[in-house]
Design an enzyme around this catalytic site. Structure first.
Site, PDB file in Angstrom:
ATOM      1  N   ASP A 137       0.798  -1.209  -0.012  1.00  0.00           N
ATOM      2  CA  ASP A 137      -0.040  -0.228  -0.176  1.00  0.00           C
ATOM      3  C   ASP A 137       0.889   1.268  -0.051  1.00  0.00           C
ATOM      4  OD1 ASP A 137      -2.031   1.632   0.298  1.00  0.00           O
ATOM      5  OD2 ASP A 137      -1.787   1.706   2.502  1.00  0.00           O
ATOM      6  N   GLU A 139      -1.408  -1.443  -4.249  1.00  0.00           N
ATOM      7  CA  GLU A 139      -2.631  -0.652  -4.738  1.00  0.00           C
ATOM      8  C   GLU A 139      -2.261   0.457  -5.314  1.00  0.00           C
ATOM      9  OE1 GLU A 139      -6.004  -0.197  -1.531  1.00  0.00           O
ATOM     10  OE2 GLU A 139      -4.943   1.423  -1.094  1.00  0.00           O
ATOM     11  N   ASP A 172      -2.276   1.497   7.438  1.00  0.00           N
ATOM     12  CA  ASP A 172      -1.573   1.405   6.084  1.00  0.00           C
ATOM     13  C   ASP A 172      -1.102  -0.184   6.041  1.00  0.00           C
ATOM     14  OD1 ASP A 172      -0.849   4.208   5.115  1.00  0.00           O
ATOM     15  OD2 ASP A 172      -0.548   4.310   7.304  1.00  0.00           O
TER      16      ASP A 172
END
Length: 158
Positions: free
Chosen positions: A7, A66, A139
């Site tokens: 991420d 992502e 996160d």
């Protein structure tokens, strides 16, 4: 099958390693690459050095990241795009190809709702992996969700 989920962010880059054993996902490791406020070139260097450590300490079958989210501030978008470019290059150099998922795809896969909150994603990540304690910051749970999304998509493709 081991999947590294990432991420990306401008202050923290969450990462998670999930392994599927007997059709059950297990969390191997998760954490953050912390990016100190500094000139962009040094921040990109910190990100790449953090990824180097992850790739040197672990082996993966798959890598998934992502996609960057839409931001209203053009400076933020540019900075995230530069991080994303550096991240993509580093993954290609260290591993080869990787999968990409939008935040909506990740949320839909993990929670069943594309408009789920980060807290709902965190709740489902814990539930899917059988983890009782909180995983902070978000996160990290986002990175786990990316790995779980890719793991689920691999199952569908096979």
């Amino acid at each position: 099958m081991k999947v590294l989920g990432i991420d990306p962010g401008s202050r923290y880059c969450g990462y998670a390693i999930v392994e599927k054993i007997n059709n059950k996902n297990q969390l191997i490791e998760a954490g953050l690459i912390k990016i100190k406020p500094n000139d962009l070139q040094y921040q990109i260097t910190e990100l790449c050095e953090g990824l180097d450590l992850i790739f040197k300490n672990h082996q993966f079958d798959e890598v998934a990241i992502e996609d960057i989210f839409f931001a209203y501030n053009p400076k933020t978008v540019l900075k995230l795009a530069q991080f994303r470019g550096a991240l993509s290059l580093k993954i290609l150099q260290m591993h080869g190809e990787f999968a990409e998922y939008t935040p909506l795809q990740v949320k839909k896969t993990v929670t069943g709702k594309a408009k789920a909150t980060k807290e709902q994603v965190a709740f489902m990540v814990k539930r899917l992996l059988g983890i009782s304690k909180d995983i902070k910051p978000l996160d990290i749970t986002d990175a786990i969700a990316v790995a779980l999304t890719h793991s689920a998509n691999l199952r569908v493709k096979k």
